[in-house]
Motif scaffolding. Sequence first.
Motif, PDB file in Angstrom:
ATOM      1  N   ARG A  35       0.588  -1.242   0.149  1.00 59.60           N
ATOM      2  CA  ARG A  35      -0.141  -0.035  -0.039  1.00 59.60           C
ATOM      3  C   ARG A  35       0.857   1.398  -0.036  1.00 59.60           C
ATOM      4  O   ARG A  35       1.859   1.241   0.679  1.00 59.60           O
ATOM      5  N   PHE A  36       0.262   2.334  -0.741  1.00 60.98           N
ATOM      6  CA  PHE A  36       0.777   3.667  -0.631  1.00 60.98           C
ATOM      7  C   PHE A  36       2.189   3.572  -0.885  1.00 60.98           C
ATOM      8  O   PHE A  36       3.149   4.639  -0.519  1.00 60.98           O
ATOM      9  N   ILE A  37       2.700   2.718  -2.019  1.00 63.14           N
ATOM     10  CA  ILE A  37       4.172   2.883  -2.535  1.00 63.14           C
ATOM     11  C   ILE A  37       4.201   3.965  -3.404  1.00 63.14           C
ATOM     12  O   ILE A  37       3.294   4.611  -4.028  1.00 63.14           O
ATOM     13  N   GLY A  90       9.487   3.840  -4.962  1.00 61.14           N
ATOM     14  CA  GLY A  90      10.094   3.950  -3.792  1.00 61.14           C
ATOM     15  C   GLY A  90       9.230   3.601  -2.584  1.00 61.14           C
ATOM     16  O   GLY A  90       7.992   3.271  -2.610  1.00 61.14           O
ATOM     17  N   ALA A  91       9.759   3.595  -1.474  1.00 61.96           N
ATOM     18  CA  ALA A  91       9.264   3.619  -0.210  1.00 61.96           C
ATOM     19  C   ALA A  91       7.909   4.323  -0.099  1.00 61.96           C
ATOM     20  O   ALA A  91       8.078   5.622  -0.568  1.00 61.96           O
ATOM     21  N   PRO A  92       7.019   4.005   0.811  1.00 63.31           N
ATOM     22  CA  PRO A  92       5.656   5.040   0.872  1.00 63.31           C
ATOM     23  C   PRO A  92       6.127   6.139   1.425  1.00 63.31           C
ATOM     24  O   PRO A  92       6.958   6.585   2.348  1.00 63.31           O
ATOM     25  N   ASP A  93       5.380   7.154   0.952  1.00 68.03           N
ATOM     26  CA  ASP A  93       5.417   8.640   1.049  1.00 68.03           C
ATOM     27  C   ASP A  93       6.615   9.199   0.865  1.00 68.03           C
ATOM     28  O   ASP A  93       7.272  10.205   1.367  1.00 68.03           O
ATOM     29  N   THR A  94       7.513   8.539  -0.058  1.00 64.72           N
ATOM     30  CA  THR A  94       8.593   9.302  -0.344  1.00 64.72           C
ATOM     31  C   THR A  94       8.544   9.933  -1.698  1.00 64.72           C
ATOM     32  O   THR A  94       9.435  10.641  -2.422  1.00 64.72           O
ATOM     33  N   GLN A  95       7.556  10.061  -2.353  1.00 65.21           N
ATOM     34  CA  GLN A  95       7.268  10.670  -3.642  1.00 65.21           C
ATOM     35  C   GLN A  95       7.466  12.030  -3.771  1.00 65.21           C
ATOM     36  O   GLN A  95       8.028  12.537  -4.842  1.00 65.21           O
ATOM     37  N   ASP A  96       6.968  12.852  -2.837  1.00 65.96           N
ATOM     38  CA  ASP A  96       7.513  14.279  -2.811  1.00 65.96           C
ATOM     39  C   ASP A  96       8.869  14.449  -2.891  1.00 65.96           C
ATOM     40  O   ASP A  96       9.229  15.300  -3.623  1.00 65.96           O
TER      41      ASP A  96
END
Lengths: 219, 93
Positions: A35-37, A90-96
């Motif tokens: 989830r949320f990757i 990438g790991a969750p929540d690293t998109q920004d």
Amino acid sequence: MVEPYLRQSPLDHLSLDARAVGDPGGAGVVAGERRFIAKVSLRGDPADPAFAAGAKTALGFAPPVAPNTVDGKRDRYALWLGPDEWLVVGAPDTQDKTVAALRAALAGCHAAVTDVSEGRTIIRLTGAHARDVIAKGCPIDLHPRAFGPGRCAQSRYARALVILHQLDEAPTFDLHVDRSFADYLWRVIEDASLEYGFAVVAEPVMAALKRRRTPQGQD
Amino acid sequence: MHLIACPWCGPRDEVEYAYGGEGHIARPARPEALSDGAYADYLFMRRNPKGVHAERWVHAAGCRRWFNVLRDTVSHRILAVYKMGEPRPEAGP
Ligand SMILES: [Zn+2]
């Protein structure tokens, strides 16, 4: 992005965590949702030296130029989707962070960096019969001599568009699917897996299974 | 069922592809200078050969790139696959 406490992954309504087991035992197919990757679309010309250098600086590795291959590090890697297109995972929540780093490094280049994290989710399949289940619905040749760890492909599973990524020899596969098709794809895969024995695992167990088998390589 | 070799992805099942009509039709440099008849020819008129046909396909469910295919409309055999912008090869065997 919606507030983290409000967001729902595309398979949340199936309550997979409530069905998750700690030890999949003899199940031939072991599945779970990642989830949320973080997923970032990167477009640009790898033959342009400024683009190639900028992408490498921002990511810490050069996006692969060989078709349908994956390159990168354990916690961030890029799938080749086209001669000028990659999906950075990438790991969750690293998109920004990834978007900001790529945009800064590619300023002035003819390039596009887009956060597409919420467009798709990832169904991970592993186990002795994971390959058989994928072969049931997907025309890609999955024989180890044609497909293996570090390979990816865009294709269809039971007509749904998917991105397939093989992570190790177990084999372990990630299936990226559009969020509106996630429920359908999960149900098709679960039904196709019944004859082999099917178990659902939560993400920490999935990651532990993966690390035990392949300490190196991508998560 | 066809096995079509995408210039980037290699051989893939036909279900991943979509057909895009006859290839090598260049848009007129100055369409406003054409007569209605000549513009209609460019827009609508296509060859319909019995035999070798140069046509466009897109790897719709794969890398989503357009490319050219040389196909025999009688045998359904694919004779050549080549990238956009490349010249049409001689018809194969
Ligand atoms: Zn392709």
